[in-house]
Write an enzyme that holds these catalytic residues in place. Structure first.
Site, mmCIF file in Angstrom:
data_model
loop_
_atom_site.group_PDB
_atom_site.id
_atom_site.type_symbol
_atom_site.label_atom_id
_atom_site.label_comp_id
_atom_site.label_asym_id
_atom_site.label_seq_id
_atom_site.Cartn_x
_atom_site.Cartn_y
_atom_site.Cartn_z
ATOM 1 C CE LYS A 267 34.793 48.640 45.739
ATOM 2 N NZ LYS A 267 34.134 47.415 45.267
ATOM 3 N NE ARG A 341 32.938 42.816 35.604
ATOM 4 C CZ ARG A 341 32.107 41.979 36.218
ATOM 5 N NH1 ARG A 341 31.066 41.478 35.570
ATOM 6 N NH2 ARG A 341 32.322 41.625 37.467
#
Length: 490
Positions: A267, A341
């Site tokens: 990130k 996910r």
């Protein structure tokens, strides 16, 4: 947790340190205000540049002539716009303003005296008064507030007490989720969080915890892959609530990434400082399951909390890896920061194998949902319109904004992969929240399903905190799920 009680008493005579009285925009008197005005020898409540009765405003007055130590005016905004959520928020404002006193009385629920209003006031005070001081060695302003007395007519006293009992369960469950989210990431790595989830819900549910070896042996390839880069192995917590004579079966799935660095796709920017909140979905599911017995929910509920730490370790999964999920579907990993996910895919596939009547997953899934809806609303999408609308109705009861997003069929082709059954990003063709939903739908096998993307409201920064919503974990989704499982009307 703050104690809330109900009494049928004159606000001028109630023994309390502070009397909380509502005022509408422009200084229009709320319930109890006229009696208080007379006791204070005032013709009307003072309107100042900083207090006009707007929502979120409060004003403290001395109270000579009353049995209370002071009067706190709280704004409710326009009279014709007041609803349960306004009362919940105003009660949170009052709770924060009253932290230095011990006992508070309020006429707030007398705005309409419905059960939902009493419950909203009780929830707002409990949630607004809560402060997480577990890791402070010195507390400069410790809270003394320990009791709130809700003032209602004697004819509504028993109903008010039942509403308060219900609010104690729903707000207590919300605080359980907040406390899990607010734990520092070094205190809730997957093995530790699995135990905390078990402790939170074990009184109401049967618990099974799968460790890394069991996950690998049973084919949970996505959860295993996401957790490979961490020295703390992934876990899957299964919570089973079985009431007597259940009327249906539901599976709840909560994303539990205990800290998300992004993995190899590390990130960038300052969002990483909020990534201890990336397990807010699992916290919501665990807290919901913990409250089911107390609310007498008649559905059989299975809660699934896939827990993993997404780290760029020596054995971390790489972009272009292909993993095999629980049901055998293969996934090309285009981005290791689209890991939520993946763990949900395994859990949803397993959940579908239990043949429930419906499945709902809760996840801090995408920044796209935050861009679309902001920090105070979650997105909902799903394969079943009735299920989505039932969740939206439950969210209105809970005061948690939930906005529908479409699963555009035209975007689904972007999930195709030349080397696997599916890829995990949709190739950055936009609609990131929707693409995430389309990906998850592949693992539901026709079971009626809905997906709540709570990335915005699950964790707030200090400048976004308001009313009963604090900085840090908010416990978003718990009260919505409970209202839905109770089948409470909007």
């Amino acid at each position: 947790m703050l104690k809330v009680t109900a009494e049928a008493a004159d606000p001028r005579e109630i023994r309390a340190d502070l009397l909380v009285v509502p005022v509408f925009k422009g200084g229009i008197e709320g319930p109890g205000a006229q009696l208080t005005l007379a006791a204070l020898d005032l013709e009307r409540f003072p309107i100042t540049p900083s207090f006009r009765g707007d929502i979120g405003q409060s004003l403290l007055l001395a109270a000579p002539g009353l049995s209370t130590g002071g009067v706190l005016l709280v704004g409710l905004g326009r009279m014709d716009e007041v609803n349960a959520e306004r009362l919940r928020s105003a009660s949170g404002v009052a709770a924060k303003a009253a932290r230095s006193v011990q006992r508070v009385a309020t006429t707030l629920p007398q705005v309409d005296l419905s059960r939902s209003s009493v419950e909203a006031v009780a929830e707002g005070f409990v949630l607004g008064a809560h402060a997480d001081t577990r890791f402070k060695t010195r507390i400069h302003e410790p809270s003394e507030l320990n009791e709130v007395v809700v003032l209602v007519p004697s004819s509504r006293l028993e109903e008010a007490r039942r509403a308060i009992e219900h609010a104690a369960v729903t707000s207590g469950a919300t605080l359980t989720a907040r406390d899990l989210v607010n734990l520092p990431p070094d205190r809730k790595r997957p093995p530790e969080l699995a135990q905390l989830v078990s402790e939170a819900a074990g009184g109401a549910c049967d618990v099974r915890i799968r460790g890394a070896q069991e996950l690998a042996a049973e084919g949970f390839g996505a959860i295993t892959a996401v957790g490979r880069g961490s020295s703390a192995p992934p876990h899957l917590v299964e919570l089973r609530y079985t009431p007597a004579d259940p009327i249906g079966a539901v599976v709840l799935v909560g994303k539990g990434i205990t800290f998300d660095t992004g993995g190899i796709n590390l990130k960038r920017g300052n969002t990483i400082t909020q990534m201890k909140g990336d397990m807010a979905g699992a916290a919501a599911v665990a807290a919901t399951c913990a409250a089911l017995a107390d609310l007498g929910v008649r559905l059989r509920v299975t809660g699934l909390c896939p827990l993993a730490e997404n780290m760029p370790g020596a054995d971390a999964q790489r972009p272009d890896d292909v993993l095999t999920t629980h049901g055998g579907l293969t996934v090309e990993v285009r981005d290791t920061d689209a890991e939520g996910r993946l763990v949900l895919a395994d859990a949803l596939d397993y959940g579908a194998s239990l043949e429930p009547d419906a499945m709902v997953d809760v996840a801090t899934l995408t920044g796209s949902a935050v861009s679309a809806l902001g920090p105070y609303a979650a997105g909902v999408m799903g394969s079943d319109t009735e299920l989505v609308e039932a969740l939206r109705a439950a969210a209105r009861v809970a005061g948690e904004d939930l906005w529908p997003l479409p699963l555009w069929p035209g975007l689904e082709r972007h999930l195709d992969s030349p080397i696997a059954d599916i890829n995990n990003t949709g190739d950055d063709h936009g609609g990131g929240a929707i693409m995430g939903g389309l990906f998850l739908r592949r693992f539901t096998h026709g079971v009626p399903w809905a997906h709540l993307d709570i990335a915005g409201p699950a964790f707030l920064t200090h400048d976004l905190a308001r009313g009963y919503l604090p900085a840090g974990g908010t416990g978003y989704g718990v009260r919505t799920l409970l209202a839905w499982l109770e089948r409470r009307p909007a």
